[in-house]
Design a protein around this motif. Structure first.
Motif, mmCIF file in Angstrom:
data_model
loop_
_atom_site.group_PDB
_atom_site.id
_atom_site.type_symbol
_atom_site.label_atom_id
_atom_site.label_comp_id
_atom_site.label_asym_id
_atom_site.label_seq_id
_atom_site.Cartn_x
_atom_site.Cartn_y
_atom_site.Cartn_z
ATOM 1 N N GLU A 280 77.972 8.018 -4.814
ATOM 2 C CA GLU A 280 77.811 6.560 -4.987
ATOM 3 C C GLU A 280 78.855 5.993 -5.930
ATOM 4 O OE1 GLU A 280 75.919 8.981 -6.087
ATOM 5 O OE2 GLU A 280 74.415 8.334 -7.537
ATOM 6 N N ILE B 269 73.387 9.041 4.818
ATOM 7 C CA ILE B 269 72.899 7.793 5.424
ATOM 8 C C ILE B 269 72.824 6.700 4.364
ATOM 9 C CG2 ILE B 269 70.986 6.729 6.696
ATOM 10 C CD1 ILE B 269 72.367 8.912 8.261
ATOM 11 N N LYS B 270 72.291 7.089 3.235
ATOM 12 C CA LYS B 270 72.165 6.128 2.142
ATOM 13 C C LYS B 270 73.540 5.591 1.738
ATOM 14 C CE LYS B 270 70.081 6.004 -2.371
ATOM 15 N NZ LYS B 270 69.789 6.865 -3.509
ATOM 16 N N ILE C 260 76.198 5.369 3.641
ATOM 17 C CA ILE C 260 76.730 4.463 4.670
ATOM 18 C C ILE C 260 76.163 3.061 4.444
ATOM 19 C CG2 ILE C 260 76.746 3.942 7.144
ATOM 20 C CD1 ILE C 260 76.788 7.002 7.622
ATOM 21 N N TRP C 261 74.868 3.008 4.178
ATOM 22 C CA TRP C 261 74.247 1.704 3.898
ATOM 23 C C TRP C 261 74.857 1.069 2.656
ATOM 24 C CZ3 TRP C 261 71.957 -1.139 7.199
ATOM 25 C CH2 TRP C 261 71.234 -0.560 8.245
ATOM 26 N N HIS C 262 75.080 1.910 1.674
ATOM 27 C CA HIS C 262 75.646 1.418 0.409
ATOM 28 C C HIS C 262 77.018 0.775 0.642
ATOM 29 C CE1 HIS C 262 76.143 2.335 -4.166
ATOM 30 N NE2 HIS C 262 76.722 1.223 -3.833
ATOM 31 N N ALA D 290 78.206 -0.261 3.448
ATOM 32 C CA ALA D 290 78.060 -1.433 4.318
ATOM 33 C C ALA D 290 77.618 -2.647 3.511
ATOM 34 C CB ALA D 290 77.075 -1.132 5.430
ATOM 35 N N SER D 291 76.715 -2.425 2.576
ATOM 36 C CA SER D 291 76.204 -3.556 1.802
ATOM 37 C C SER D 291 77.283 -4.140 0.898
ATOM 38 C CB SER D 291 74.988 -3.137 0.977
ATOM 39 O OG SER D 291 75.407 -2.340 -0.107
ATOM 40 N N LYS E 52 80.235 -4.436 1.929
ATOM 41 C CA LYS E 52 81.166 -5.040 2.905
ATOM 42 C C LYS E 52 82.576 -4.434 2.813
ATOM 43 C CE LYS E 52 78.807 -9.439 3.449
ATOM 44 N NZ LYS E 52 77.604 -9.079 2.654
ATOM 45 N N MET F 93 83.240 -1.549 4.777
ATOM 46 C CA MET F 93 83.295 -0.516 5.817
ATOM 47 C C MET F 93 84.575 -0.567 6.647
ATOM 48 S SD MET F 93 80.965 1.738 5.727
ATOM 49 C CE MET F 93 80.509 2.464 7.295
#
Lengths: 427, 476
Positions: free
Chosen positions: A269, A297-298, A300-302, A304-305, A307, A309
């Motif tokens: 992270e 997975i976490k 990827i979300w992180h 993405a959030s 912005k 990616m």
């Protein structure tokens, strides 16, 4: 001198740093005079490099019924048969396959206690604790039948085996701490793993830690007397330039790479946060997170959030030459590990002429000079270091020049010599 | 007749703060005020003040027979004004005795002599003005940063009109020759060259408290004994060292101040030596020969060369990038930019980037605020990047930048006009609708805000505090 060594894995069948380190160390020992190694693994596949040592698979050892130690041993090891899904020290890719395989295959699993040979998977599956116990049983059998001067156990999985061998033979035991459960769990220690680690350390005559960082953990968290624990740093084998591994970069952008298991221990992270920081200031850069793990997975979300990616890539688990391909396009390698007993991969990056940024919380930072060191939580410092390497070209030139030289001077032979001194001290 | 020439170097760098790349183009304050002040105060208490007191006492006690020379960098004088006026006063008191000589050097304690003669001359003049202002002295003798010297640099210094220059009595330059004579420059023999006796100087500066040294402990008695053992024909013993030797590198507890106090006593009692300042040495002694120094030397490390400052790619790149701005800087008059320019040149910044410390340990790491040379380099380059942006904005280098600078000027002008009209509009509104108190006050805040924001945009130098305040208020 004859050494009976217990490991859990051996190249080419490895899942992480442990097997690589065992191979490197034994390889280094083969350069020393009067060194004979008998290396035991749970399962021998037959394609291992046996030029430097003799490899025994526990699955090939036949048990003789007469041995009076079994009952006592099994009683002793009974406590570790905890039904737990906590699977330490394993490559997450293997973890998924292992779990699913176990579900299907558990019925077919035949426990052949006392009937000859025992089954071993040699991985880190659900029946890990049973395997550890069985491995110890085999260890006592081997200890009866072979001649040796000292016993050497690599990491907690093999401590019971080492202890069993010590009990049978009365020879001194050296345990080698490549990692502790504190590193793997980030503080939420599994009590039964801790118990096994501590029992092994108590039973040992000398303990080898892979860094002073780990040495401190052993002393403070396991209550071991400081004079019993000695640090021997890992090394790295020189890369053999196989074919010309190079990838054509289809873009004129810099690449910053994280390569390792995507687990809490590795601090993924922080890498994402740092990417965000750097991308705010410069555009011609891409970030790559290579590897897989329970936090993927976490992450990827992180990403993405945040912005980012469009500039942040996940490759999944990289094997073999893909690692070197990745390095060949990398401009900076970052290892933001929260707790890394040693950390061989920055050394591999440096061998491939990649400048590295490592956390102070890694054992390897104790020996590297030509690397930038930051605290894993200090995202500002990390971002600054990345920016510096990408923008001020003199920096990467100096790293390339001195880094490779520095890594090439880390030799397993030196580590092996230190280990030999430790053997001599317990004889 | 033989003489002792004592010269002490006074310098403290002006350290940069942790300057991150996010700050580039945004924050233009580069300095670590806290450590600069606290370190300067610490050194003042431990060294400058007590040592000045001792020297003043000695000058008075021996009625002018004891004398010394100082070189105080411009950066150090600036910091005395900022943090330690008491130290400045005590140096002034020393200057008033007439027995203390102040040497010329570059204002920024810089390496400019290796790069640009014009800029070099300018920095030396700047330093000379400061000396005149504080100590009412016009220097006759020059000492370059870290005693850096070469035939070429010596010739430049001669062109500036100095009589003499100090440098290291490096072994590889001297060969069989002795540093204890007066030499002259190989290109321009008018410039006298005084060479440091590094053996005796370093005995005091580096080895004084070293208990593993076979001569430990060093006493004034023993030291004067060594002087007496030298041949009678040796003319001068040049003892050059950092002033921080007294009380800071060698702590008071080591007895360094007692040693300093008893040196003149022992010299006058047990030997025929006198004390002279560098200018006196240059005037009173005969030149024995020219000294050939084709490549620059310094007083640093075993090698006595430049590798501590310009020995690796990092240092070279930083150094080159810095002086790429030299031409543009000549056109700049803004005092803030000029000050930053001079602080960027301080040699210490390059010293921090030295990778030699992996082998030449102790001394380098002692002075270094950074963990590694890499940290030092990154921080410096971040500061330099911001500084370049400011210089390019002030003195555009090419057409595109020129255009940008012009357009920015036009935008700023228009902003001012808009601001003026807004104010007028607001005044008119107020006259037209003398509505309820509530709406008026709300309207007022809003207008004031936009005006403030515009103003901040126009004026380049804005305080960060003000900026955040505005940003916070904006969403209203």
């Amino acid at each position: 001198m004859k050494v009976l060594m217990f490991g859990w894995e051996f190249p080419p069948h490895i899942s992480g740093g442990l097997g690589t380190a065992c191979y490197g160390l034994t390889n280094g020992m083969s350069y020393l005079e009067d060194m004979e190694i008998l290396f035991v693994v749970p399962k021998a596949f037959g394609d291992e490099d046996q030029s430097k040592l003799r490899l025994i698979g526990a699955n090939d050892v036949e048990l003789s019924q007469k041995n009076p130690h079994y009952e006592k041993l099994l009683e002793k090891i009974q406590f570790i048969e905890v039904n737990s899904n906590m699977v330490p020290y394993m490559d997450p890719e293997d973890f998924y396959t292992q779990i699913s395989k176990d579900k299907e295959g558990s019925k077919n699993y035949i426990h052949t206690h006392f009937t000859g040979k025992l089954e071993f998977t040699g991985t880190y599956g659900k029946d890990l604790y049973q395997e550890i116990a069985n491995y110890a049983v085999i260890a006592s059998e081997i200890a009866e039948n072979y001649d040796f001067d000292v016993i050497h156990s690599h990491d907690w999985l093999t401590y019971p085996a080492g202890m069993a061998a010590k009990e049978v033979s009365g020879k001194p035991l050296v345990v080698h701490v490549h990692a502790t459960d504190f590193d793997r769990s980030g503080g939420n220690v599994n009590p039964s793993v801790y118990e096994m680690e501590k029992t092994g350390m108590n039973a040992a005559d000398k303990i080898i830690s892979v860094s002073n960082l780990t040495r401190n953990t052993v002393i403070q968290n396991y209550g071991i007397a400081p004079e019993k624990v000695v640090t021997v740093y890992n090394a790295v084998d020189p890369v053999v330039q196989k074919e010309n591994i190079s990838v054509k970069k289809g873009y004129d952008e810099k690449v910053v790479t994280f390569l390792g298991r995507i687990t809490m221990q590795k601090g993924p992270e922080y890498f994402i946060e740092v990417a965000k920081k750097v991308l705010q200031k410069m555009d011609n850069v891409r970030f790559v997170m290579a590897g897989s793990g329970d936090m993927m997975i976490k992450m990827i979300w992180h990403a993405a959030s945040l912005k980012i990616m469009d500039k942040f890539h996940f490759t999944g688990f990289l094997r073999g030459d893909d690692v070197y391909r990745m390095f060949s396009v990398t401009d900076v390698y970052v290892m933001p590990s929260v707790s890394e007993p040693f950390g061989i991969s920055p050394l591999e990056a440096m061998q491939s002429n990649v400048p590295v940024i490592i956390s102070h919380q890694s054992g390897v930072s104790e020996i590297l000079k030509h690397a930038i060191k930051v605290n894993f939580w200090d995202i500002d410092a990390m971002a600054d270091a990345i920016y510096g390497i990408l923008n001020y070209d003199a920096l990467s030139e100096v790293f390339k020049k001195h880094g490779k030289e520095e890594v090439d001077n880390l030799k397993w032979e030196n580590s092996a010599r230190q280990v030999k001194d430790i053997y001599l001290s317990v004889l | 007749m033989s003489t002792i020439c004592l010269y002490f170097q006074v310098h403290q760098p002006f350290r940069f703060r942790n300057y991150r790349f996010f700050d580039i183009g945004d924050e233009h304050y580069y300095y670590d005020d806290y450590s600069n002040e606290s370190i300067f105060r610490k050194v003042a208490e431990k060294c400058y003040l007590p040592a000045n007191k001792v020297i003043l006492e000695l000058i008075n006690k021996y009625e002018g027979k004891f004398k010394v020379a100082f070189s105080i960098s411009g950066i150090a004088m600036d910091q005395m004004e900022l943090y330690a006026p008491d130290v400045l006063e005590s140096f002034k008191a020393l200057a008033e005795t007439g027995k203390v000589e102040f040497l010329a050097e570059t204002n920024s304690h810089s390496l400019v002599s290796l790069k640009d003669e014009d800029e070099f001359r300018q920095q030396v003049e700047e330093h000379g003005e400061k000396l005149k202002k504080h100590f009412k002295q016009e220097p006759k003798v020059f000492r370059n940063t870290e005693l850096i010297y070469s035939d070429e640099i010596g010739a430049q210094v001669a062109r500036m009109g100095y009589e003499a220059m100090l440098t290291e009595g490096a072994k590889h330059i001297l060969g069989w020759k002795s540093p204890n004579y007066l030499y002259c420059n190989a290109i321009d023999p008018k410039l006298k060259v005084l060479l440091k006796n590094f053996k005796l100087s370093d005995d005091i500066a580096f080895r004084f408290s070293d208990q593993s040294w076979e001569e430990y402990p060093l006493t004034a008695d023993k030291f004067v004994g060594w002087l007496n053992q030298m041949g009678k024909e040796e003319e001068t013993v040049n003892l050059f060292m950092d002033y921080e030797t007294f009380g800071e590198h060698q702590w008071e507890e080591t007895g360094i101040f007692k040693f300093l106090k008893s040196i003149p006593e022992m010299v006058f009692a047990n030997s025929d030596f006198t004390f002279s300042t560098p200018a006196e040495v240059a005037r009173n002694l005969q030149v024995v020969s020219a000294i050939q120094v084709p490549y620059p030397i310094s007083w640093a490390d075993e090698e006595r060369d430049l590798t501590a400052w310009l020995g690796n790619e990092l240092q070279e790149q930083a150094f080159d990038r810095l002086y790429e701005l030299g031409e543009q800087m000549k056109k700049i008059t803004d005092p803030v930019l000029k000050k930053d320019w001079s602080y960027l040149q301080v040699s210490d910044h390059f010293y921090y980037m030295c990778t030699k410390f992996f082998s030449d340990g102790a001394v380098h790491s002692y002075f270094n605020p950074y963990d590694t040379p890499y940290d030092a380099f990154i921080n410096y380059m971040n500061v330099l990047s911001d500084f370049s942006l400011r210089v390019n904005a002030a003195v555009p280098k090419n057409n595109v930048e020129m255009e940008i600078a012009n357009l920015t000027g036009i935008i700023n002008e228009k902003d001012e006009i808009i601001q003026k009209y807004e104010q007028e509009l607001y005044e008119l509104n107020k006259q037209l609708f003398s509505g309820t108190k509530r709406t008026t006050s709300a309207g007022k805040t809003k207008t004031a805000n936009t005006a403030g924001a515009k103003k901040a945009g126009t004026a380049k130098k804005k305080s960060p505090a003000r900026k955040t305040k505005l940003a916070k208020r904006k969403p209203e």
